[in-house]
Write an enzyme that holds these catalytic residues in place. Structure first.
Site, mmCIF file in Angstrom:
data_model
loop_
_atom_site.group_PDB
_atom_site.id
_atom_site.type_symbol
_atom_site.label_atom_id
_atom_site.label_comp_id
_atom_site.label_asym_id
_atom_site.label_seq_id
_atom_site.Cartn_x
_atom_site.Cartn_y
_atom_site.Cartn_z
ATOM 1 N N LYS A 35 -21.045 -4.332 -14.100
ATOM 2 C CA LYS A 35 -22.009 -3.941 -15.124
ATOM 3 C C LYS A 35 -22.403 -5.149 -15.977
ATOM 4 C CE LYS A 35 -21.859 0.132 -17.013
ATOM 5 N NZ LYS A 35 -21.624 1.358 -17.721
ATOM 6 N N ARG A 105 -18.363 0.124 -23.235
ATOM 7 C CA ARG A 105 -18.198 0.717 -21.901
ATOM 8 C C ARG A 105 -17.352 -0.179 -21.006
ATOM 9 N NH1 ARG A 105 -23.011 4.275 -20.992
ATOM 10 N NH2 ARG A 105 -24.409 3.743 -22.668
ATOM 11 N N GLY A 114 -17.496 6.938 -13.611
ATOM 12 C CA GLY A 114 -16.923 7.973 -14.467
ATOM 13 C C GLY A 114 -15.410 7.950 -14.604
ATOM 14 N N MET A 116 -13.477 5.583 -16.050
ATOM 15 C CA MET A 116 -12.895 4.953 -17.241
ATOM 16 C C MET A 116 -13.657 5.375 -18.496
ATOM 17 S SD MET A 116 -11.794 1.238 -15.810
ATOM 18 C CE MET A 116 -13.289 0.861 -14.979
ATOM 19 N N ARG A 349 -26.834 -1.405 -10.524
ATOM 20 C CA ARG A 349 -25.771 -1.803 -9.602
ATOM 21 C C ARG A 349 -26.207 -1.420 -8.198
ATOM 22 N NH1 ARG A 349 -21.553 2.686 -11.868
ATOM 23 N NH2 ARG A 349 -22.733 4.494 -11.247
ATOM 24 N N HIS A 467 -21.621 12.904 -11.396
ATOM 25 C CA HIS A 467 -20.480 12.185 -10.817
ATOM 26 C C HIS A 467 -20.021 12.820 -9.518
ATOM 27 C CE1 HIS A 467 -19.464 10.187 -14.837
ATOM 28 N NE2 HIS A 467 -20.060 9.348 -14.035
ATOM 29 N N ARG A 629 -2.719 2.969 32.229
ATOM 30 C CA ARG A 629 -1.362 2.520 31.892
ATOM 31 C C ARG A 629 -0.339 3.435 32.549
ATOM 32 N NH1 ARG A 629 0.850 2.696 25.919
ATOM 33 N NH2 ARG A 629 0.931 4.922 26.353
ATOM 34 N N GLY A 779 -0.730 -4.270 22.644
ATOM 35 C CA GLY A 779 -0.380 -2.949 22.115
ATOM 36 C C GLY A 779 0.137 -3.177 20.707
ATOM 37 N N ASN A 781 0.348 -1.353 18.184
ATOM 38 C CA ASN A 781 1.146 -0.328 17.506
ATOM 39 C C ASN A 781 2.626 -0.701 17.642
ATOM 40 O OD1 ASN A 781 -1.261 1.043 17.235
ATOM 41 N ND2 ASN A 781 -0.925 2.336 19.028
ATOM 42 N N CYS A 844 -5.452 -2.735 22.480
ATOM 43 C CA CYS A 844 -5.634 -1.291 22.615
ATOM 44 C C CYS A 844 -4.820 -0.505 21.592
ATOM 45 C CB CYS A 844 -5.341 -0.825 24.029
ATOM 46 S SG CYS A 844 -3.642 -1.113 24.517
ATOM 47 N N TYR A 864 -12.115 -8.238 24.455
ATOM 48 C CA TYR A 864 -12.591 -6.922 24.030
ATOM 49 C C TYR A 864 -11.596 -6.240 23.099
ATOM 50 C CZ TYR A 864 -9.236 -4.921 27.331
ATOM 51 O OH TYR A 864 -8.086 -4.591 27.969
HETATM 52 C C1 PEP Z 1 0.520 0.254 21.367
HETATM 53 O O1 PEP Z 1 1.737 0.201 21.288
HETATM 54 O O2 PEP Z 1 -0.237 -0.377 20.611
HETATM 55 C C2 PEP Z 1 -0.125 1.127 22.355
HETATM 56 C C3 PEP Z 1 -1.443 1.138 22.482
HETATM 57 O O3 PEP Z 1 0.666 1.959 23.049
HETATM 58 P P1 PEP Z 1 1.227 3.338 22.480
HETATM 59 O O4 PEP Z 1 0.565 3.592 21.179
HETATM 60 O O5 PEP Z 1 0.906 4.360 23.485
HETATM 61 O O6 PEP Z 1 2.676 3.044 22.364
HETATM 62 MG MG MG Z 2 2.899 0.935 22.969
#
Ligand code: PEP
Ligand code: MG
Length: 892
Positions: A35, A105, A114, A116, A349, A467, A629, A779, A781, A844, A864
């Site tokens: 602001k 303000r 809205g 604060m 803004r 708001h 997989r 992977g 995860n 992935c 990718y």
């Molecule tokens: C991962 O571990 O990132 C993965 C894609 O395999 P999952 O989630 O099936 O273990």
């Molecule tokens: Mg995995």
């Protein structure tokens, strides 16, 4: 020297804006707040802005670091700015003739509509109220302003209960025999101020401060305090706003929209923030103060009708709208006030907009020559595309639906749910798995949690810029506002509309694009990528260098992802294919088998199912690569753990219940995610790999015979050593050769064999692993789980603490930890390609659909990213944004 200068610069606590001078050139939004920075900017480009000054966010930081105390020298700086204001406006703070009044303000670097505190009419005292009455020749107005200040100051600064003043007001109205606030005469307002001061003294034990500078100091402090109220903290959590110093405070000379019928106030967007149309979009109220519009208390008039009221002002406002758009080159959200026919700008803004509006506005602005394609692409928050991918109401179903009433189409979308009457109720019922609509007369910032939980929001008062509407649009939450025909009785938990009553069990459907409120559950239909959305996707494809694949394991998901632009499947998790009715029984027989022979028999029965799945997926992907997989989870995940279900299985497969339970016990592991899973299963039971590879190859051959180009890639999960992969690769190659021979197929299948990199050791030894892999897929995860040592299934036990204490900036399972896990990814890519130059590398894990992680993937040179089907368009855009951010040019 340069350092010294910078230090001196950051020590400046207050920046003035006005005709006398406008400071703050080159000072960032992080310091001045959005602001403050824009008020200075508008002043500089010659727009009519009431002068004032901004106290920086650094002062807020100092306030908290100094144990909630304002820095000593601040009051001196503030007093100097007040003196400049007095000179510029020829008014005096606390004066009995022509008093200076200011608003105070908040204004953080990221807008928090809205959330604060604000204090208006500051500077009124028993003396200056007389001055204001004289200067305006309007006693009623002056005392009305004074009572508003006492009330607001009591609420905001002293934390008094909002209701404490109401009783006093009712008494005055009774005395003068009126029911509306606006009908109380001047004398009544004078008495009301006395009554309010008495209430103030009774509740706070102090007199209402008669020193304007004292009022100002306390108000500045109150705004700083409001940075940390629970609703503001919650808003930042929901919006993932982190790392700010605090809020700035803007002190600005007052202008009045409530000085009679030649005054007014309004808020507007330079274009429609709901659907992106290039039409001035806003609302105004005659004879009102700004807060009346945004609080949604009175339903205002559309801004287009302003020309009927004051043609000249409307024309000036339209010119300002154009000036602002061409200056900022983006949609602006503005607040303005007209005091006795003079227009003043109080705020501008960047306008929050829905995903659909963002797409349309970006395309239109390119067409208008205001911005170029890379700017257009960079400006659309990739995650907001989700809103365009959500279902809308099916046209046929809508045609036959009963429309109960219509409100304002405040935020688009299709929401269906039962009615919840308080924010708390909405949260609880949503947590219990219900879909609810939050129904409120008007929403207040206190409702933030409920608004976030609910599928949609319905209000009976308030306009498109209330708001509720602004916040809902920001989240892409469907909202119908100002549905005035609905009578809401929140206490009795019912609404009345069209002579009928509906309660918590009744289901309504809200169309946030048309404002219709419909009875029952109206069916929805799937979205399509067309028009401007398709254009944005086309531009994105012209800039991105990353490929986009999808994680899909059914033909339907594969097709959807393809339609959204996926260029292949990066992860087909085969375990999901074993859960369906008939298959799970055979799968269990296979797992329970004690001899290889019995296991092979069960696998032979699973083979046709797998083959059919793969044929379906290869067919849907029409020649695009499909990474399959091999089985990954620990086998016990397929077995029931309660004795009743175990007894049933035993009966089905003709063994004793004791045998089943002993096999379950045998498969039990203390840390199953670190246990017998992934490639380790194929090492122990190579026949599982054989069956899966056979199904893949048979399906590929079947497709080829039907002239469908199947591009299979076999991916071996959870590899930690090159030796594991060597062994399993050889087994897979043998199987491929065997199936080809059995089928007498001597054509080319071009099946690639690769691995997931999801164990830190695989990343560390990626040069060795790459000898046996034609591709890597990270992977992330599991890689995140194993790098941090956090269980991916249990992170919520401690993650909220880690986020609130800022130990972690974000959930590392949602957004890739570039500095830690990212090093392993980078190392994996470099080492892998040092062995195999053309190694194809993707990701992935869930991070493949997260814009910040996609930026990282671009920078480390992945080929990718692979994400869930609905995130494919987001990933396409995010990949283009990453390319542009990193200097990429349009591909020829
Ligand atoms: C991962 O571990 O990132 C993965 C894609 O395999 P999952 O989630 O099936 O273990
Ligand atoms: Mg995995």
């Amino acid at each position: 020297m340069a350092k010294k200068k910078a230090a001196a610069k950051s020590a400046k606590m207050v920046y003035y804006f006005g005709k006398t001078k406008t400071e703050g050139k080159g000072v960032s939004k992080a310091i001045l707040g959005g602001k403050g920075m824009n008020l200075a900017e508008m002043t500089k480009i010659g727009l009519p802005v009431p002068p004032g000054f901004t106290i920086t966010t650094e002062v807020c930081d100092m306030y908290y670091k100094g144990g909630q105390k304002l820095p000593k020298t601040l009051s001196n700086d503030v007093a100097k700015c007040i003196a400049t204001l007095e000179k510029e406006l020829k008014k005096k703070f606390g004066d009995d003739k022509n008093p200076l009044l200011v608003s105070v303000r908040s204004g953080a670097a990221v807008s928090m509509p809205g959330m604060m505190n604000t204090i208006l009419n500051l500077g009124l005292t028993d003396t200056s109220v007389v001055g204001l009455a004289n200067a305006t020749n309007n006693e009623r107005f002056a005392y009305d302003a004074y009572r508003r200040l006492i009330n607001m100051f009591g609420d905001v600064v002293m934390g008094m209960d909002h209701h404490s003043f109401e009783e006093a007001f009712s008494k005055i109205k009774l005395k003068y025999g009126v029911s509306q606030d606006t009908d109380v005469p001047a004398q009544g307002m004078i008495e009301l101020c006395e009554a309010y001061k008495a209430v103030y003294k009774k509740e706070t034990g102090e007199d209402f401060p008669q020193d304007p500078l004292k009022q100002l100091e306390l108000s500045i402090e109150a705004v700083f305090k409001s940075w940390n109220t629970s609703r503001a903290v919650r808003y930042r959590e929901v919006e993932n706003i982190r790392g700010l110093l605090g809020t700035a405070v803007n002190v600005q000379s007052m202008v009045y929209g409530n000085m009679g019928d030649d005054s007014g106030t309004g808020v507007a967007f330079t274009r429609n923030p709901s659907n992106g149309q290039n039409k001035f979009y806003g609302e105004f109220l005659i004879n009102a103060q700004g807060e009346d519009v945004v609080a949604g208390i009175r339903t205002p008039q559309p801004v287009a009708e302003m020309s009927k009221w004051n043609r000249a002002v409307y024309k000036q406002l339209l010119e300002i709208k154009d000036t602002l758009e061409s200056h900022y080159k983006d949609v602006q959200d503005i607040e303005f006030t007209i005091e006795k026919g003079d227009l003043f700008m109080l705020q501008t803004r960047t306008g929050k907009r829905t995903g659909a509006a963002a797409v349309k506005i970006a395309c239109d602005m390119v067409k208008e020559g205001l911005i170029d394609e890379p700017t257009a692409l960079s400006r659309i928050p990739a995650n907001d595309l989700t809103q365009l991918l959500l279902p809308s109401f099916d046209a046929a179903a809508k045609g036959s639906a009963t429309v109960l009433t219509r409100g304002l189409p405040a935020s688009p979308g299709a929401a269906v749910g039962a009615l919840a009457f308080t924010a708390e109720e909405a949260v609880l019922r949503t947590q219990a798995g219900e879909k609810v609509l939050l129904v409120r007369k008007e929403t207040s910032p206190e409702d933030i949690d409920g608004m976030h939980s609910a599928a949609g929001i319905l209000t009976s008062t308030g306009g498109m810029t209330s708001h509720a509407a602004v916040v809902a649009r920001g989240w892409g939450r469907c909202c119908v506002a100002g549905a005035g025909e609905i009578e809401i009785d929140a206490k009795a938990k019912k609404i009345k509309v069209g002579g009928k009553t509906y309660g918590p069990k009744d289901i309504l459907s809200l169309d946030g694009s048309s404002g219709e409120v419909m009875l029952g559950e109206v069916a929805t239909s799937e979205p399509k990528l067309s028009g401007d959305f398709a254009k944005i996707m086309k531009w994105a494809d012209e800039y991105r260098t990353l490929g986009i694949r999808t994680n899909a394991d059914t033909p339907a998901d594969s097709k959807r992802a393809r339609d959204f632009g996926a260029e292949g499947i990066g992860l087909c998790r085969t375990e999901h294919m074993f859960f369906e009715d008939e298959r799970i029984g055979i799968m269990r027989e296979m797992i329970l088998a004690e001899e290889e022979d019995t296991r092979r028999k069960a696998l032979k029965r699973l083979l046709p199912f797998q083959r059919k799945d793969f044929v379906g997926i290869f067919t849907a992907m029409k020649g695009l690569p499909v990474t399959v997989r091999l089985l990954d989870p620990p086998l016990h995940e397929f077995l029931p753990h309660d004795s009743k279900a175990q007894a049933e299985i035993a009966k089905e497969i003709g063994v004793t219940a004791a045998k089943v339970s002993s096999r379950v016990a045998q498969l039990h592991e203390s840390n199953p995610m670190l246990g017998h899973r992934g490639c380790r299963l194929s090492v122990t039971y190579p026949e599982i790999l054989e069956m899966q590879v056979t199904a893949i190859v048979q399906a590929a051959i079947e497709c080829k015979k039907k002239r469908i180009d199947a591009q299979a890639e076999i991916m071996i999960p959870l590899v930690g050593t090159a030796a594991e992969l060597k062994l399993l690769r050889e087994k897979a190659e043998e199987t491929i050769a065997k199936v080809k021979a059995d089928k007498k197929f001597d054509g080319k299948l071009g099946i690639l064999i690769g691995t997931m990199i999801e164990i830190p050791r695989a990343a560390l030894t990626a040069d060795e692993v790459a000898e046996y892999a034609e591709f890597f897929s990270f992977g992330t995860n599991d890689l995140t789980q194993m790098t941090f040592g956090y269980s991916r299934d249990d992170i919520n036990t401690f993650l909220p603490d880690y986020l609130s204490k800022e130990i972690l900036p974000v959930d590392p399972f949602q957004s890739l930890d570039a500095s830690g896990v990212g090093q392993l990814v980078e190392m994996g890519v470099t080492k892998g390609r040092s062995t195999r130059k053309k190694l194809k590398v993707g990701i992935c894990g869930e991070h493949g659909g997260d814009p910040a992680s996609i930026d990282f993937c671009h920078r480390v040179g992945l080929d990718y990213v692979s994400c869930s089907p609905f995130r494919v368009p987001i990933a396409r855009l995010a990949a283009a944004q990453a390319a542009i951010r990193n200097g990429g040019k349009k591909k020829k």
